[in-house]
Write a protein that holds these residues in place. Structure first.
Motif, PDB file in Angstrom:
ATOM      1  N   GLU A  23      -4.681  -2.623  -9.274  1.00 18.22           N
ATOM      2  CA  GLU A  23      -5.786  -1.978  -8.314  1.00 18.22           C
ATOM      3  C   GLU A  23      -5.069  -0.860  -7.547  1.00 18.22           C
ATOM      4  O   GLU A  23      -5.884  -0.157  -6.944  1.00 18.22           O
ATOM      5  N   THR A  24      -3.686  -1.149  -7.074  1.00 17.00           N
ATOM      6  CA  THR A  24      -3.303  -0.241  -6.062  1.00 17.00           C
ATOM      7  C   THR A  24      -1.922   0.690  -6.804  1.00 17.00           C
ATOM      8  O   THR A  24      -1.419  -0.416  -7.396  1.00 17.00           O
ATOM      9  N   HIS A  25      -1.898   1.937  -6.657  1.00 18.01           N
ATOM     10  CA  HIS A  25      -1.029   2.918  -7.440  1.00 18.01           C
ATOM     11  C   HIS A  25      -0.094   3.652  -6.296  1.00 18.01           C
ATOM     12  O   HIS A  25      -0.907   4.438  -5.615  1.00 18.01           O
ATOM     13  N   LEU A  26       1.003   3.350  -6.266  1.00 12.56           N
ATOM     14  CA  LEU A  26       1.852   4.112  -5.324  1.00 12.56           C
ATOM     15  C   LEU A  26       2.287   5.265  -6.113  1.00 12.56           C
ATOM     16  O   LEU A  26       2.795   5.291  -7.305  1.00 12.56           O
ATOM     17  N   ARG A  27       2.196   6.435  -5.289  1.00  7.44           N
ATOM     18  CA  ARG A  27       2.331   7.650  -6.067  1.00  7.44           C
ATOM     19  C   ARG A  27       3.443   8.425  -5.200  1.00  7.44           C
ATOM     20  O   ARG A  27       3.449   8.497  -4.164  1.00  7.44           O
ATOM     21  N   LEU A  28       4.022   9.311  -5.744  1.00  6.23           N
ATOM     22  CA  LEU A  28       4.921  10.409  -5.355  1.00  6.23           C
ATOM     23  C   LEU A  28       4.351  11.082  -4.217  1.00  6.23           C
ATOM     24  O   LEU A  28       4.730  11.336  -3.136  1.00  6.23           O
ATOM     25  N   ASP A  29       3.040  11.485  -4.359  1.00  8.49           N
ATOM     26  CA  ASP A  29       2.093  12.240  -3.364  1.00  8.49           C
ATOM     27  C   ASP A  29       1.965  11.388  -2.178  1.00  8.49           C
ATOM     28  O   ASP A  29       1.394  12.127  -1.082  1.00  8.49           O
ATOM     29  N   ASP A  30       2.119  10.240  -2.196  1.00  5.33           N
ATOM     30  CA  ASP A  30       1.941   9.425  -0.789  1.00  5.33           C
ATOM     31  C   ASP A  30       3.098   9.441   0.078  1.00  5.33           C
ATOM     32  O   ASP A  30       2.777   8.960   1.312  1.00  5.33           O
ATOM     33  N   LEU A  31       4.285  10.133  -0.340  1.00  4.72           N
ATOM     34  CA  LEU A  31       5.429   9.818   0.420  1.00  4.72           C
ATOM     35  C   LEU A  31       5.582  11.160   1.272  1.00  4.72           C
ATOM     36  O   LEU A  31       5.591  12.233   0.810  1.00  4.72           O
ATOM     37  N   LEU A 251       4.847  -2.376   8.299  1.00  5.72           N
ATOM     38  CA  LEU A 251       4.971  -3.628   7.690  1.00  5.72           C
ATOM     39  C   LEU A 251       4.534  -4.584   8.737  1.00  5.72           C
ATOM     40  O   LEU A 251       3.545  -5.535   8.291  1.00  5.72           O
ATOM     41  N   PRO A 252       4.938  -4.681  10.075  1.00  5.74           N
ATOM     42  CA  PRO A 252       4.337  -5.566  10.817  1.00  5.74           C
ATOM     43  C   PRO A 252       2.759  -5.404  11.121  1.00  5.74           C
ATOM     44  O   PRO A 252       2.399  -6.260  11.908  1.00  5.74           O
ATOM     45  N   TYR A 253       2.330  -4.362  11.022  1.00  6.92           N
ATOM     46  CA  TYR A 253       0.925  -4.040  11.387  1.00  6.92           C
ATOM     47  C   TYR A 253       0.140  -3.619  10.238  1.00  6.92           C
ATOM     48  O   TYR A 253      -0.554  -2.750  10.435  1.00  6.92           O
ATOM     49  N   LEU A 254       0.271  -4.001   8.978  1.00 12.06           N
ATOM     50  CA  LEU A 254      -0.459  -4.103   8.043  1.00 12.06           C
ATOM     51  C   LEU A 254      -2.041  -4.219   8.298  1.00 12.06           C
ATOM     52  O   LEU A 254      -3.004  -3.654   7.866  1.00 12.06           O
ATOM     53  N   ASP A 255      -2.152  -5.171   9.097  1.00 12.39           N
ATOM     54  CA  ASP A 255      -3.511  -5.647   9.587  1.00 12.39           C
ATOM     55  C   ASP A 255      -4.284  -4.369  10.353  1.00 12.39           C
ATOM     56  O   ASP A 255      -5.687  -4.259  10.206  1.00 12.39           O
ATOM     57  N   ILE A 256      -3.291  -3.795  10.907  1.00 13.49           N
ATOM     58  CA  ILE A 256      -4.038  -2.611  11.895  1.00 13.49           C
ATOM     59  C   ILE A 256      -4.413  -1.370  10.772  1.00 13.49           C
ATOM     60  O   ILE A 256      -5.203  -1.001  11.020  1.00 13.49           O
ATOM     61  N   ILE A 257      -3.309  -1.206  10.147  1.00 13.45           N
ATOM     62  CA  ILE A 257      -3.628  -0.137   8.897  1.00 13.45           C
ATOM     63  C   ILE A 257      -5.092  -0.525   8.310  1.00 13.45           C
ATOM     64  O   ILE A 257      -5.882   0.301   8.264  1.00 13.45           O
ATOM     65  N   TRP A 258      -5.152  -1.677   7.946  1.00 11.04           N
ATOM     66  CA  TRP A 258      -6.557  -2.171   7.235  1.00 11.04           C
ATOM     67  C   TRP A 258      -7.651  -1.893   8.093  1.00 11.04           C
ATOM     68  O   TRP A 258      -8.760  -1.576   7.896  1.00 11.04           O
ATOM     69  N   ARG A 259      -7.676  -2.410   9.388  1.00 12.80           N
ATOM     70  CA  ARG A 259      -8.674  -2.417  10.308  1.00 12.80           C
ATOM     71  C   ARG A 259      -9.044  -0.798  10.697  1.00 12.80           C
ATOM     72  O   ARG A 259     -10.355  -0.546  10.513  1.00 12.80           O
ATOM     73  N   GLU A 297       7.601  -3.161  -3.499  1.00 23.31           N
ATOM     74  CA  GLU A 297       6.690  -3.936  -3.082  1.00 23.31           C
ATOM     75  C   GLU A 297       6.151  -3.699  -1.525  1.00 23.31           C
ATOM     76  O   GLU A 297       5.135  -3.795  -1.426  1.00 23.31           O
ATOM     77  N   THR A 298       7.103  -3.501  -0.709  1.00 28.50           N
ATOM     78  CA  THR A 298       6.999  -3.039   0.555  1.00 28.50           C
ATOM     79  C   THR A 298       6.105  -1.936   0.804  1.00 28.50           C
ATOM     80  O   THR A 298       4.937  -1.840   1.192  1.00 28.50           O
ATOM     81  N   LEU A 299       6.412  -0.585  -0.098  1.00 26.63           N
ATOM     82  CA  LEU A 299       5.679   0.668   0.106  1.00 26.63           C
ATOM     83  C   LEU A 299       4.055   0.386  -0.456  1.00 26.63           C
ATOM     84  O   LEU A 299       3.267   0.946  -0.212  1.00 26.63           O
ATOM     85  N   THR A 300       4.066  -0.291  -1.562  1.00 29.48           N
ATOM     86  CA  THR A 300       2.836  -0.688  -2.356  1.00 29.48           C
ATOM     87  C   THR A 300       1.860  -1.536  -1.153  1.00 29.48           C
ATOM     88  O   THR A 300       0.791  -1.492  -1.046  1.00 29.48           O
ATOM     89  N   SER A 301       2.499  -2.495  -0.505  1.00 28.12           N
ATOM     90  CA  SER A 301       1.672  -3.279   0.476  1.00 28.12           C
ATOM     91  C   SER A 301       1.104  -2.432   1.422  1.00 28.12           C
ATOM     92  O   SER A 301      -0.006  -2.839   2.073  1.00 28.12           O
TER      93      SER A 301
END
Length: 326
Positions: A23-31, A251-259, A297-301
């Motif tokens: 479902e989620t694809h980490l890409r070179l273009d994301d970095l 990482l400690p604020y994944l909920d904020i990114i989502w919101r 795993e971290t970057l994908t999250s």
């Protein structure tokens, strides 16, 4: 005995099936790769708390930028360490400042690499705060002019994106006005919109020599306990003209990114900060984790939470791992 009709494990049997339904694809273009630039020549000194990251003189940074571009990483963000500091961070907006020199050198070397610049005063001030200090207090409005001058000097040097990280109220509007008045209306602003007063910045303060000399930054960076406030901050920056908004740390604020993603859509950046990177490196060196797997795993999250851009000190490592993925 009960036998399930639907068996989710069917699609997990091998890597090919897992790739097909991922479902989620980490890409070179994301970095985006952060880099630290210093005065001098031939300087390439590893930062002790951030293994694999270096203080680079302008000539060495240009070489690093060329390597980063060759790897397919789309961009870098620059942080500068000045030759001297003063109360108003003069080198931050000097025409011959270290970041301004670095921008020109990178653009002369690899013109198609996206160059972002951190717009703040903390690395350049003798007191280590992100704004003008009067009577022991960081003053908001007098700081705005200096931030605008800094952003404009970066744009004049050739920066593709300016990124204010100071968390002063109204700075996006001040920068947008200054850029527009001087013909840089097409220069995007990536605002550090929800930047928390986090303990995860420790290694960066060594890397950038930017620790405050008194007090802390909690009067202008966000309280880690607050979530609704992040939406207000992001909304204000968008109203003032921000083109990209950022959540920091990641990482400690994944909920904020989502919101933020759910409330405003993209584009959204997230900063995988120095403390997150340093912990991963330390645990990896001690053999406590599989460093490469934990990194991915971290970057994908972070991507899964909604980030469109990920600023990470491990961009080069991630790029190598992505290249070797099946």
């Amino acid at each position: 005995m009960y036998y399930p009709v639907f068996r989710p494990r069917r699609l997990r049997q091998n890597e090919t099936l897992r790739r097909l339904v991922r479902e989620t694809h980490l890409r070179l273009d994301d970095l985006i790769q952060p880099l630290f630039v210093v005065h001098g020549r031939g300087v390439r000194q590893e930062i002790s708390s951030m293994p694999g990251c270096f203080h680079l003189s302008v000539d060495e940074l240009a070489k690093e930028a060329k390597e980063i571009a060759a790897m397919g990483i789309p961009g870098i963000i620059l942080f500068g360490l000045p030759a001297a500091k003063d109360a108003v961070g003069s080198e931050a907006y000097a025409e011959d400042g270290v970041v301004q020199q670095a921008v020109r050198a990178v653009k002369d070397t690899v013109s198609d690499l996206l160059v972002m610049t951190d717009v703040c005063l903390c690395e350049y001030t003798s007191h280590g705060h992100c704004g003008v200090v009067e009577r022991g207090q960081v003053k908001n409005d007098p700081t705005l002019e200096l931030l605008a001058r800094t952003a404009l000097s970066h744009a004049e040097a050739g920066a593709d994106v300016v990124a204010p990280s100071d968390m002063m109220d109204g700075r996006v509007s001040a920068i947008r006005e200054a850029l527009d008045e001087e013909g840089f209306e097409d220069t995007p602003i990536m605002a550090y919109s929800a930047k928390y007063a986090s303990a995860f910045y420790g290694p960066f303060r060594e890397a950038a020599a930017a620790a405050p000399q008194f007090g802390d930054r909690r009067t202008y960076q966000m309280d880690p306990a607050n979530s609704d406030e992040a939406l207000r901050e992001v909304g204000l920056d968008l109203e003032e003209g921000a083109d990209i908004v950022m959540v920091k740390p990641a990482l400690p604020y994944l909920d904020i990114i989502w919101r933020v993603k759910q409330e405003f859509g993209g584009p959204i950046a997230a900063y995988h900060v120095s403390g997150e990177y340093a912990m991963l490196k330390a645990a990896g060196r001690l053999g406590w984790i599989d460093e490469e797997r934990v990194l991915m795993e971290t970057l994908t999250s972070i991507k899964r939470a909604g980030a469109d851009l990920i600023l990470t000190y491990a961009a080069k490592e991630a790029a190598r791992l992505l290249e070797n993925r099946p």
